[in-house]
Enzyme design. Sequence first.
Site, short mmCIF file in Angstrom:
data_model
loop_
_atom_site.label_atom_id
_atom_site.label_comp_id
_atom_site.label_asym_id
_atom_site.label_seq_id
_atom_site.Cartn_x
_atom_site.Cartn_y
_atom_site.Cartn_z
N GLU A 1 -2.78 7.57 -4.71
CA GLU A 1 -2.71 6.31 -3.96
C GLU A 1 -2.62 5.11 -4.90
O GLU A 1 -3.25 5.11 -5.96
CB GLU A 1 -3.98 6.18 -3.09
CG GLU A 1 -4.03 4.91 -2.25
CD GLU A 1 -5.38 4.73 -1.57
OE1 GLU A 1 -5.58 5.30 -0.49
OE2 GLU A 1 -6.24 4.03 -2.14
N TYR B 1 0.85 -1.19 0.00
CA TYR B 1 0.00 0.00 0.00
C TYR B 1 0.88 1.24 0.00
O TYR B 1 1.83 1.33 0.79
CB TYR B 1 -0.88 0.00 1.25
CG TYR B 1 -1.61 1.30 1.49
CD1 TYR B 1 -2.88 1.51 0.94
CD2 TYR B 1 -1.04 2.33 2.23
CE1 TYR B 1 -3.56 2.71 1.15
CE2 TYR B 1 -1.70 3.53 2.44
CZ TYR B 1 -2.96 3.71 1.89
OH TYR B 1 -3.62 4.89 2.09
#
Length: 361
Positions: A183, A100
């Site tokens: 992201e 992530y």
Amino acid sequence: MKLLEYEAKEVFSKYGIPVPKGVLIRAPEEIAAHLPEIGDALVLKAQVDVGGRGKAGGVLFADGATAVETARDLFSRDIRGVPVGSVLVEEKLAIEHEYYVSIAVDRSSRQPVILFADAGGVDIESAALADESAVRRVIVSPLLHDIPPFLMRELLGDAPKELAPAINRLYHVFREKDAMLAEINPLVTTPRGVYAADAKLIIDDNALARQGIAVNRDLSEREREAEKHGFSYVELGGSIGVIGNGAGLTMSTLDLIEFYHGRAANFLDVGGGADQERVMHAVKLVASMPGVNVIVVNLLGGITRCDEVAKGIIAADVPPKVIVRMAGTNEEEGRELLAEHGYRMLGSMDAAIRAAMEVSA
Ligand code: GDP
Ligand code: MN
């Protein structure tokens, strides 16, 4: 403005972040034509602006034989209430590990903050909640063109170094696209290297013009006119027109109308230093709204001069009754001008709005 995954991936790809081969389709049958280029192992991803899309059934796997029926299935779903209008069809990556990474603006330090976790994927939020140390975080000065190596090492910890170029390029995207959030979840390793399997990009709305992004809005004739003059303008549907200077004063005017159970027709903030010309356009604009039978002009003089405002109102010469409350610079001159032309200028906001209520009733 939040971009859809396929749009964000186009941007990421331009910045050198590897993304899976893919194509956007708007109907299930379109998928067949693309199978030769994409291959036989497929991921179908609903392009909807919904968090937790995978868990909500918005990400499906298929092969060549099941592609069309899987696409049909996906197009027939709605993902947390959002219908599926387009689907990103991608090659299925052979994922080894999911990481992530996200970059956002840190409010307290007013600098970009980069978050990284070894355990990316659909459960990142719960993993981060269960164990705060699962997410590493570094602050980078926005003056730097690249993430400095020592911060990159801190971010990655024991994660493979081969992730670094993708993260640094994500930082380039973040800086150059005026992003609020960039992201990749998951950022994955595969036998063929690192890929952004998913992509999220939110551009600061205040930067859309600079970024050359045209916002697709259906503006009414009057809204376009307001935009041309730089007024903040919203139509509300009532019968009492409202013109103020400053968002705060204009909002309080609306509040007071509401308090007396009146219905405001609009919000119009002429902004600072409103001269005769601007006031005239504002009054004409509000007067042109159907159903408006009275207009409250509530202005505080400062840089804005009350006599200029009075001249603007007189020049507009509109049918609805205009009731004025003004205070400040050149107040007396303004009052005299208005009186000469039969306009009422009242000393308090309360009095002005009650007078307007009588007319509109
Ligand atoms: P989200 O739920 O909207 O975040 O959708 P994602 O695009 O992140 O996909 C959700 C999950 O599907 C990912 O975390 C992966 O586990 C899985 N996934 C997505 N794309 C691929 C792929 O190409 N190959 C494999 N094996 N899994 C994938
Ligand atoms: Mn995701």
